[in-house]
Scaffold this active site. Structure first.
Site, PDB file in Angstrom:
ATOM      1  NE  ARG A  54     -40.089 -19.493  -4.144  1.00 27.90           N
ATOM      2  CZ  ARG A  54     -40.292 -20.665  -4.776  1.00 27.90           C
ATOM      3  NH1 ARG A  54     -40.468 -21.777  -4.088  1.00 27.90           N
ATOM      4  NH2 ARG A  54     -40.313 -20.705  -6.097  1.00 27.90           N
ATOM      5  CE1 TYR A  81     -45.846  -9.526  19.613  1.00 32.83           C
ATOM      6  CE2 TYR A  81     -45.955 -11.305  18.004  1.00 32.83           C
ATOM      7  CZ  TYR A  81     -45.733  -9.973  18.308  1.00 32.83           C
ATOM      8  OH  TYR A  81     -45.391  -9.097  17.314  1.00 32.83           O
ATOM      9  CG  ASP A  90     -42.748 -17.610  21.132  1.00 34.75           C
ATOM     10  OD1 ASP A  90     -41.524 -17.409  21.301  1.00 34.75           O
ATOM     11  OD2 ASP A  90     -43.495 -16.792  20.563  1.00 34.75           O
ATOM     12  CE  LYS A 122     -39.691  -9.324  19.182  1.00 36.77           C
ATOM     13  NZ  LYS A 122     -40.295  -9.883  17.972  1.00 36.77           N
TER      14      LYS A 122
END
Length: 378
Positions: A48, A101, A173, A198
């Site tokens: 982690r 978004y 972004d 993406k």
């Protein structure tokens, strides 16, 4: 500094020191042997906190964006959430795009707002409007460019000046443009966000997100919260995104080539009332896009003259174009934002037009793409 394609293939990806493997291994391990109490090997103790596969991805994306540190997460939304919880406190204020978004809008308006964070939506195309939206309690200006789904263009340099004057962070972004087409940190941004689901991953086979920063101290704060919150990229997911980055440049060239041909078709079609693409000279943000982007990407939106049902019908008639959410994969996708990706914004200031169709133009043979879109339009 090496060229973009060279960095995409080599940054953070030296051959494995044990075997000489030229491709970064998938380190499918949760824990690491220590050489005595506190004696960590290369800083690894628990996956982690850090994992060698994830480290390779983080170093590569930082090199591509020109940042000092990259951090990889389980999704783009996990990256956004970790950023917000790192830099905001109850009572703080955020400026967001008026066509953000849908997931970002949902996170800010439905999650962060309950935690005491207020927000204002402003048109990112208007530097003065963004400046006017800044309050004394503002800590963050958040922009997408191009935006999703209206493909508006923000002047990153202009907004960076607004952020500096106000003493706040500018977050960009960069998912639609990718680091291949646009470099927000070089234009004055403080943080870059990607949904690596993406274009960075590029094959519709992984969900992920990254943050890249220009300030080492902010990078340390984000790394602390990344570990404390725990929504990290797993090693296989990190490996898939790293593989995708290797071909990002050549894929984006084809996405752009195909999108430009699609725009030509749409511009001529009598049923299309408006084409939204930053590469068009008539696009309101075209001049800014020319200055800050090397090309204009693979996303195209358009509006149907006959209204919402006509837009829905086009989506349903497409055959080569897959009707689906998400974007940026090798395959062409079509969707109706108002009923799909941006349904959560319905009834708000961020509601998108019902007659809008959004395309993620893939890298298939362009003649096949054009033929399918032509039959779907009728």
């Amino acid at each position: 500094m090496h060229g973009f394609e060279t960095r995409a293939i080599h940054a953070g990806q030296d051959p494995d020191p044990t075997t000489g493997a030229v491709i970064t291994p998938i380190y499918a391990t949760s824990t690491y042997a220590q050489d005595g109490v506190g004696g960590l090997r290369e800083g690894y103790e628990y996956s982690r906190t850090a994992n060698p596969t994830r480290t390779a991805l983080e170093e590569c994306i930082a090199a591509l964006e020109g940042g000092v540190r990259g951090l990889a997460f389980a999704s783009g939304m996990a990256a956004e959430d970790t950023l917000l919880r790192t830099v905001l406190n109850p009572g703080d204020h955020v400026v967001i795009p008026n066509d953000a978004y849908g997931g970002t809008f949902r996170l800010v308006s439905k999650v962060a707002e309950r935690w005491g964070v207020s927000w204002t939506a402003a048109p990112v195309t208007d530097v003065a409007a963004v400046r006017a939206a800044v309050r004394p309690e503002t800590k963050l200006i958040w922009v997408e460019t191009p935006t999703n789904p209206l493909l508006s263009v923000a002047d990153i340099t202009g907004l960076a000046a607004v952020a500096r004057d106000a003493g706040v962070l500018l977050v960009v972004d960069n998912t639609f443009a990718t680091p291949y087409l646009q470099q927000p940190l070089a234009l004055g941004a403080d943080v870059v966000v990607h949904s690596t689901t993406k274009y960075c991953g590029g094959h519709s086979d992984v969900v992920g997100g990254v943050l890249v920063v220009s300030d080492a101290a902010l990078g340390d704060e984000l790394a602390y919260h990344q570990n404390a919150i725990g929504a990290v990229a797993g090693p296989f997911d990190a490996w898939l995104v790293l593989r995708g980055l290797k071909t990002l440049a050549v894929r984006m060239d084809r996405h752009c080539d195909n999108a430009e041909r699609v725009v030509e078709l749409l511009e001529r079609h009598p049923r299309v009332s408006q084409v939204l693409y930053p590469g068009l000279p008539g696009h309101p943000g075209h001049d800014v896009a020319v200055k800050q982007m090397s090309r204009f990407g693979g996303m195209v939106s358009f509006r149907m003259a006959e209204g919402e049902q006509a837009a829905v019908d086009v989506c349903n008639r497409a055959k080569l174009f897959t009707l689906g959410e998400s974007l940026g994969g090798i395959e062409s996708l079509i969707e109706h934002p108002g009923r799909m990706t941006h349904a959560s914004a319905a009834g708000s200031a961020l509601e998108v037009p019902g007659d809008l169709v959004r395309l993620s133009v893939g890298i298939e043979t362009v003649e096949d793409i054009l033929a399918d879109l032509g039959q779907a339009l009728g």
